[in-house]
Design an enzyme around this catalytic site. Sequence first.
Site, PDB file in Angstrom:
ATOM      1  N   GLY A  47      -1.507   5.377   0.127  1.00  0.00           N
ATOM      2  CA  GLY A  47      -0.209   5.109   0.817  1.00  0.00           C
ATOM      3  C   GLY A  47      -0.437   4.277   1.901  1.00  0.00           C
ATOM      4  O   GLY A  47      -1.124   3.417   2.103  1.00  0.00           O
ATOM      5  N   GLU A  48       0.137   4.764   3.158  1.00  0.00           N
ATOM      6  CA  GLU A  48       0.046   4.343   4.352  1.00  0.00           C
ATOM      7  C   GLU A  48      -0.456   5.356   5.382  1.00  0.00           C
ATOM      8  O   GLU A  48       0.038   6.384   5.745  1.00  0.00           O
ATOM      9  CB  GLU A  48       1.168   3.471   5.037  1.00  0.00           C
ATOM     10  CG  GLU A  48       1.112   2.818   6.227  1.00  0.00           C
ATOM     11  CD  GLU A  48      -0.030   1.791   6.197  1.00  0.00           C
ATOM     12  OE1 GLU A  48       0.024   1.066   4.915  1.00  0.00           O
ATOM     13  OE2 GLU A  48      -0.825   1.710   7.390  1.00  0.00           O
ATOM     14  N   SER A  49      -1.710   5.272   5.518  1.00  0.00           N
ATOM     15  CA  SER A  49      -2.498   6.450   6.534  1.00  0.00           C
ATOM     16  C   SER A  49      -1.703   6.907   7.649  1.00  0.00           C
ATOM     17  O   SER A  49      -1.608   7.874   8.204  1.00  0.00           O
ATOM     18  CB  SER A  49      -4.116   5.949   6.615  1.00  0.00           C
ATOM     19  OG  SER A  49      -3.881   4.806   7.327  1.00  0.00           O
ATOM     20  N   CYS A  79      -7.961   5.877  -1.374  1.00  0.00           N
ATOM     21  CA  CYS A  79      -7.645   4.980  -0.239  1.00  0.00           C
ATOM     22  C   CYS A  79      -7.156   5.424   1.063  1.00  0.00           C
ATOM     23  O   CYS A  79      -7.761   5.861   1.677  1.00  0.00           O
ATOM     24  CB  CYS A  79      -6.261   4.040  -1.169  1.00  0.00           C
ATOM     25  SG  CYS A  79      -6.282   2.137  -0.648  1.00  0.00           S
ATOM     26  N   ILE A 136      -5.605  -1.744  -3.412  1.00  0.00           N
ATOM     27  CA  ILE A 136      -4.350  -2.234  -2.866  1.00  0.00           C
ATOM     28  C   ILE A 136      -4.530  -2.209  -1.425  1.00  0.00           C
ATOM     29  O   ILE A 136      -4.463  -0.756  -0.997  1.00  0.00           O
ATOM     30  CB  ILE A 136      -3.348  -1.431  -3.318  1.00  0.00           C
ATOM     31  CG1 ILE A 136      -2.912  -1.597  -4.897  1.00  0.00           C
ATOM     32  CG2 ILE A 136      -1.762  -1.650  -2.738  1.00  0.00           C
ATOM     33  CD1 ILE A 136      -1.849  -0.469  -5.475  1.00  0.00           C
ATOM     34  N   ARG A 137      -4.536  -3.440  -0.651  1.00  0.00           N
ATOM     35  CA  ARG A 137      -4.985  -3.063   0.717  1.00  0.00           C
ATOM     36  C   ARG A 137      -5.899  -2.017   1.023  1.00  0.00           C
ATOM     37  O   ARG A 137      -5.815  -1.175   2.002  1.00  0.00           O
ATOM     38  CB  ARG A 137      -3.377  -2.773   1.601  1.00  0.00           C
ATOM     39  CG  ARG A 137      -2.445  -4.324   1.481  1.00  0.00           C
ATOM     40  CD  ARG A 137      -1.128  -3.889   2.299  1.00  0.00           C
ATOM     41  NE  ARG A 137      -0.549  -3.011   1.460  1.00  0.00           N
ATOM     42  CZ  ARG A 137      -0.122  -1.703   1.807  1.00  0.00           C
ATOM     43  NH1 ARG A 137      -0.678  -1.150   3.074  1.00  0.00           N
ATOM     44  NH2 ARG A 137       0.333  -0.713   1.136  1.00  0.00           N
ATOM     45  N   HIS A 172      -7.636   3.132  -6.772  1.00  0.00           N
ATOM     46  CA  HIS A 172      -6.624   3.958  -7.211  1.00  0.00           C
ATOM     47  C   HIS A 172      -6.976   4.226  -8.783  1.00  0.00           C
ATOM     48  O   HIS A 172      -6.162   3.745  -9.614  1.00  0.00           O
ATOM     49  CB  HIS A 172      -5.054   3.247  -7.183  1.00  0.00           C
ATOM     50  CG  HIS A 172      -4.781   3.221  -5.715  1.00  0.00           C
ATOM     51  ND1 HIS A 172      -3.626   4.079  -5.150  1.00  0.00           N
ATOM     52  CD2 HIS A 172      -4.864   2.160  -4.837  1.00  0.00           C
ATOM     53  CE1 HIS A 172      -3.655   3.913  -4.001  1.00  0.00           C
ATOM     54  NE2 HIS A 172      -4.164   2.675  -3.495  1.00  0.00           N
ATOM     55  N   GLU A 174      -5.633   6.608 -10.437  1.00  0.00           N
ATOM     56  CA  GLU A 174      -4.386   7.093 -10.797  1.00  0.00           C
ATOM     57  C   GLU A 174      -3.472   6.144 -11.278  1.00  0.00           C
ATOM     58  O   GLU A 174      -2.494   6.248 -11.954  1.00  0.00           O
ATOM     59  CB  GLU A 174      -3.582   8.205  -9.609  1.00  0.00           C
ATOM     60  CG  GLU A 174      -2.822   7.237  -8.708  1.00  0.00           C
ATOM     61  CD  GLU A 174      -3.703   6.515  -7.617  1.00  0.00           C
ATOM     62  OE1 GLU A 174      -4.802   6.767  -7.639  1.00  0.00           O
ATOM     63  OE2 GLU A 174      -2.968   6.334  -6.839  1.00  0.00           O
TER      64      GLU A 174
HETATM   65  N1  GLN Z   1      -3.736  -0.051   3.893  1.00  0.00           N
HETATM   66  C1  GLN Z   1      -3.503   1.248   3.856  1.00  0.00           C
HETATM   67  C2  GLN Z   1      -3.953   2.196   5.039  1.00  0.00           C
HETATM   68  O1  GLN Z   1      -4.537   1.438   5.910  1.00  0.00           O
HETATM   69  C3  GLN Z   1      -4.242   2.220   2.754  1.00  0.00           C
HETATM   70  C4  GLN Z   1      -3.634   1.541   1.248  1.00  0.00           C
HETATM   71  C5  GLN Z   1      -3.650   2.274   0.266  1.00  0.00           C
HETATM   72  O2  GLN Z   1      -3.656   3.548   0.169  1.00  0.00           O
HETATM   73  N2  GLN Z   1      -3.425   1.786  -1.128  1.00  0.00           N
HETATM   74  O3  GLN Z   1      -3.453   3.317   5.170  1.00  0.00           O
END
Ligand code: GLN
Length: 189
Positions: A47-49, A79, A136-137, A172, A174
């Site tokens: 997600g977004e840390s 991630c 993903i990113r 990921h 999952e």
């Molecule tokens: N770019 C996100 C971060 O820095 C991580 C991306 C992800 O969990 N798919 O938190």
Amino acid sequence: MKIAILALQGAFAEHQQMLQRLGAETFLVRNLQDFSQPKDGLIIPGGESTAMLRIMNDEGLLLPIQTEILHGLPVFGTCAGMILLAKQVEGEQRRRLATMDICVRRNAYGRQLGSFSTEGEFRGIPTPPLLPMTFIRAPYINNVEADVEILSVIDGHIVAARQDKQLVCSFHPELTSDPRIHQYFLNLC
Ligand code: GLN
């Protein structure tokens, strides 16, 4: 087997589906009361840390989760989850779980390669078939301490590792239909 899944933000539902497919019981963690239930392992999703960290702080979850991991609770961070578990994140001093001896680079693949899929080896899982890996990113690991086992390297970068009962990956699993990495985690639990 009962696995807690941190469900503050990000891709938690897909982890739950994967674990259910493997016959594990799961429950979602949104606050301290959820987290206090008995469990054999914990998943910290992607997600977004930064957002996840903010909510963890607001909910008073940071210290209790950190304490249980340090006392041996098996954990699987994917991630953003990997970023939260890292003792070091390049260029960042933010407080986080910091339980694993790895140094991580966030958004390591830059904009152009922000999201991509590939296939690779994963130490401890017999191949072929190779494991599908969706990035993903994504971050990658650029340094590990001695007792961290490197599990997967893609294009010269470490994308999965393990330290005792802490497992992390940049990608990921999952979001694929291959359950082998989740099964690997359940075996650790
Ligand atoms: N770019 C996100 C971060 O820095 C991580 C991306 C992800 O969990 N798919 O938190």
